[in-house]
Motif scaffolding. Structure first.
Motif, PDB file in Angstrom:
ATOM      1  N   ARG A 144       0.822  -1.206   0.000  1.00 14.27           N
ATOM      2  CA  ARG A 144       0.000   0.000   0.000  1.00 14.27           C
ATOM      3  C   ARG A 144       0.857   1.258   0.000  1.00 14.27           C
ATOM      4  NH1 ARG A 144      -4.451   2.017   4.444  1.00 14.27           N
ATOM      5  NH2 ARG A 144      -5.086   3.864   3.312  1.00 14.27           N
ATOM      6  N   ASN A 185       2.368   1.633  -3.357  1.00 18.10           N
ATOM      7  CA  ASN A 185       1.370   2.072  -4.336  1.00 18.10           C
ATOM      8  C   ASN A 185       1.056   3.557  -4.184  1.00 18.10           C
ATOM      9  OD1 ASN A 185       1.147  -0.457  -5.496  1.00 18.10           O
ATOM     10  ND2 ASN A 185      -0.615  -1.070  -4.247  1.00 18.10           N
ATOM     11  N   ILE A 186       0.986   4.017  -2.921  1.00 17.12           N
ATOM     12  CA  ILE A 186       0.741   5.445  -2.678  1.00 17.12           C
ATOM     13  C   ILE A 186       1.875   6.272  -3.269  1.00 17.12           C
ATOM     14  CG2 ILE A 186       0.617   7.239  -0.891  1.00 17.12           C
ATOM     15  CD1 ILE A 186      -0.830   5.159   0.884  1.00 17.12           C
ATOM     16  N   TYR A 187       3.114   5.827  -3.040  1.00 16.10           N
ATOM     17  CA  TYR A 187       4.257   6.582  -3.555  1.00 16.10           C
ATOM     18  C   TYR A 187       4.283   6.559  -5.081  1.00 16.10           C
ATOM     19  CZ  TYR A 187       8.908   8.557  -3.891  1.00 16.10           C
ATOM     20  OH  TYR A 187       9.961   9.389  -4.184  1.00 16.10           O
ATOM     21  N   THR A 188       3.931   5.403  -5.663  1.00 13.56           N
ATOM     22  CA  THR A 188       3.876   5.310  -7.128  1.00 13.56           C
ATOM     23  C   THR A 188       2.839   6.270  -7.685  1.00 13.56           C
ATOM     24  OG1 THR A 188       4.554   2.986  -7.060  1.00 13.56           O
ATOM     25  CG2 THR A 188       3.479   3.750  -9.076  1.00 13.56           C
ATOM     26  N   GLN A 189       1.692   6.354  -6.994  1.00 14.54           N
ATOM     27  CA  GLN A 189       0.653   7.286  -7.428  1.00 14.54           C
ATOM     28  C   GLN A 189       1.144   8.722  -7.341  1.00 14.54           C
ATOM     29  OE1 GLN A 189      -3.115   6.845  -5.417  1.00 14.54           O
ATOM     30  NE2 GLN A 189      -4.058   8.538  -6.529  1.00 14.54           N
ATOM     31  N   ASP A 247       1.097   9.293 -11.306  1.00 19.00           N
ATOM     32  CA  ASP A 247      -0.298   9.601 -11.649  1.00 19.00           C
ATOM     33  C   ASP A 247      -0.546  11.105 -11.648  1.00 19.00           C
ATOM     34  OD1 ASP A 247      -0.616   6.921 -11.726  1.00 19.00           O
ATOM     35  OD2 ASP A 247      -2.143   6.796 -10.147  1.00 19.00           O
ATOM     36  N   GLU A 248      -1.541  11.520 -12.392  1.00 17.19           N
ATOM     37  CA  GLU A 248      -1.893  12.937 -12.412  1.00 17.19           C
ATOM     38  C   GLU A 248      -2.549  13.356 -11.097  1.00 17.19           C
ATOM     39  OE1 GLU A 248      -4.154  14.163 -15.743  1.00 17.19           O
ATOM     40  OE2 GLU A 248      -2.762  13.371 -17.233  1.00 17.19           O
ATOM     41  N   LYS A 249      -3.356  12.448 -10.544  1.00 18.05           N
ATOM     42  CA  LYS A 249      -4.072  12.766  -9.301  1.00 18.05           C
ATOM     43  C   LYS A 249      -3.213  12.424  -8.086  1.00 18.05           C
ATOM     44  CE  LYS A 249      -8.723  12.096 -11.185  1.00 18.05           C
ATOM     45  NZ  LYS A 249     -10.016  11.366 -11.045  1.00 18.05           N
ATOM     46  N   TRP A 250      -3.525  13.100  -6.972  1.00 17.75           N
ATOM     47  CA  TRP A 250      -2.849  12.826  -5.712  1.00 17.75           C
ATOM     48  C   TRP A 250      -3.616  11.742  -4.955  1.00 17.75           C
ATOM     49  CZ3 TRP A 250       1.736  15.274  -4.650  1.00 17.75           C
ATOM     50  CH2 TRP A 250       2.051  16.374  -5.467  1.00 17.75           C
ATOM     51  N   PRO A 251      -2.959  10.995  -4.063  1.00 20.71           N
ATOM     52  CA  PRO A 251      -3.654   9.943  -3.300  1.00 20.71           C
ATOM     53  C   PRO A 251      -4.777  10.523  -2.441  1.00 20.71           C
ATOM     54  CG  PRO A 251      -1.266   9.732  -3.086  1.00 20.71           C
ATOM     55  CD  PRO A 251      -1.526  11.047  -3.752  1.00 20.71           C
ATOM     56  N   LYS A 252      -5.813   9.721  -2.219  1.00 21.76           N
ATOM     57  CA  LYS A 252      -6.906  10.141  -1.358  1.00 21.76           C
ATOM     58  C   LYS A 252      -6.452  10.160   0.091  1.00 21.76           C
ATOM     59  CE  LYS A 252     -10.629   8.333  -4.296  1.00 21.76           C
ATOM     60  NZ  LYS A 252     -11.765   7.374  -4.375  1.00 21.76           N
TER      61      LYS A 252
END
Length: 378
Positions: free
Chosen positions: A47, A50-54, A58-63
């Motif tokens: 997890r 995955n957060i760091y990868t996002q 990713d364009e969006k930031w983690p929730k």
């Protein structure tokens, strides 16, 4: 092995989860800091990755953390020796509370939340750099934060007597526009913040202001609508290891101050408090000479070996106004001690000694790079 608990407080959007993911990413392998972190549980590791990868691609930031969620992350601090065997030193449990618990209205008292606050070893308060920037510019977003979000967090902190680390997230937004000294002085103009600092200073409990960026400089740019747009650069986390490194040294200082207060209350003849006494001298007044007595009366999880305890006390006794000068002098000495302690790591105790040397080296760098980090009122 001892576990030390850190409560993470901050309103929604302040960056608590992103900070943890970035800290784990930077410390997941052993490098210049001399230790590494292992997160308990394969799912938790995935997890955070995955957060760091996002964050990175990713364009969006983690929730953020949902209201009902209390995320607990336990990290084992470990050391790999030059011959490659690995030894564990201690654990840190981070409790990440949903920001809404601080600011939203509730029908019932959140007793579990209050209990966790009181039991924590250290409190880590996230100060949103974006809102701080708005406050420094006298903008509405910053004023709302100072009137609502900040006092709510400070009110929660008031119920604990443990060290407080105010971590300024998103330092990349502030750097180059404002200095840490300017931000500290602006925060001290807020009555609730100043009152908290005044009480902590009087009790001898450390309070720090630590600038941090989970992504580093140039990774994202603040847009006119208040959003953060990623630039396409790779993240280069800044200072994410510093709050962790400050936990044990500050806890020991806080525990010893509390023991000295209790000792004075127990004595029929009050201890004469003379001006300009060093930390060592005040300990000697309270308990006499010898670290053994002090070591034995500390709570069990703070009963470090005498040489570790002595080093932590020596570090704590430096007057705030001289810390920057002392930190410059200590740099090479701490680097040598860190290298020497790594060579003798052979079990949990020697691993802990080495890790504390690493922590002191990191904290020392903070003292000479950002001397305003130690919030002490004149």
């Amino acid at each position: 092995m001892n576990t030390y608990t850190v409560i993470m407080l901050g309103p929604s959007g302040s960056g608590k989860t992103v900070f943890l993911a970035s800290m784990y990413k930077k410390l997941s392998t052993q490098g210049e800091h001399g230790f590494f972190l292992e997160v308990d549980g394969a799912e938790k590791r995935k997890r955070l990755n995955n957060i760091y990868t996002q964050i990175a691609v990713d364009e969006k930031w983690p929730k953020g953390t949902t209201y009902s969620e209390i995320s607990e992350w336990t990290f084992t601090c470990r050391v790999q020796t030059e011959n490659l065997p690995i030894y564990s030193a201690c654990k840190f449990a981070y409790l990440d509370y949903a920001g809404g618990r601080l600011t939203d209205e509730m029908e019932e008292e959140d007793t579990a939340f209050e209990s966790k606050l009181k039991e924590a070893d250290t409190m880590l308060g996230l100060l949103d750099g974006q809102r701080l920037s708005a406050l420094m510019r006298n903008e509405k977003l910053g004023k709302l934060w100072a009137i609502n979000d900040l006092p709510s967090m400070l009110s929660g902190m008031q119920s604990s007597d443990k060290p407080i680390h105010f971590v300024i997230s998103k330092w990349d937004i502030l750097q180059g526009n404002f200095t840490l000294e300017q931000i500290r002085d602006r925060l001290l103009q807020i009555e609730e913040f100043r009152n908290l600092i005044k009480l902590r200073n009087k009790a001898g409990t450390p309070v720090r202001l630590i600038p941090v960026s989970a992504v580093g400089m140039g990774f994202a740019k603040l847009q006119p609508d208040g959003s953060m747009a990623k630039t396409g650069e790779l993240p280069q986390p800044f200072h994410v290891e510093v709050p962790l490194a400050c936990v044990l040294p500050d806890m020991i200082q806080s525990q010893l101050e509390e023991l000295m207060r209790k000792r004075q209350d127990e004595l029929s003849t009050p201890i004469e408090v003379k001006p300009n006494l060093s930390f060592w001298e005040r300990l000697g007044q309270a308990f006499g000479s010898g670290l053994k007595i002090v070591q034995q009366i500390l709570p069990k999880k703070y009963q470090f070996a005498e040489d570790i305890l002595q080093k932590l006390i020596e570090y704590a006794e430096e007057p705030a106004q001289k810390k920057q000068e002392a930190a410059v002098r200590r740099t090479d000495e701490l680097r040598r001690e860190q290298a020497a302690s790594l060579k003798v790591v052979a079990d949990e105790e020697t691993a802990l000694k080495h890790v504390i040397n690493c922590f002191l080296s990191i904290r020392n760098k903070l003292d000479y790079t950002f001397p305003e980090s130690d919030i002490t009122l004149p």
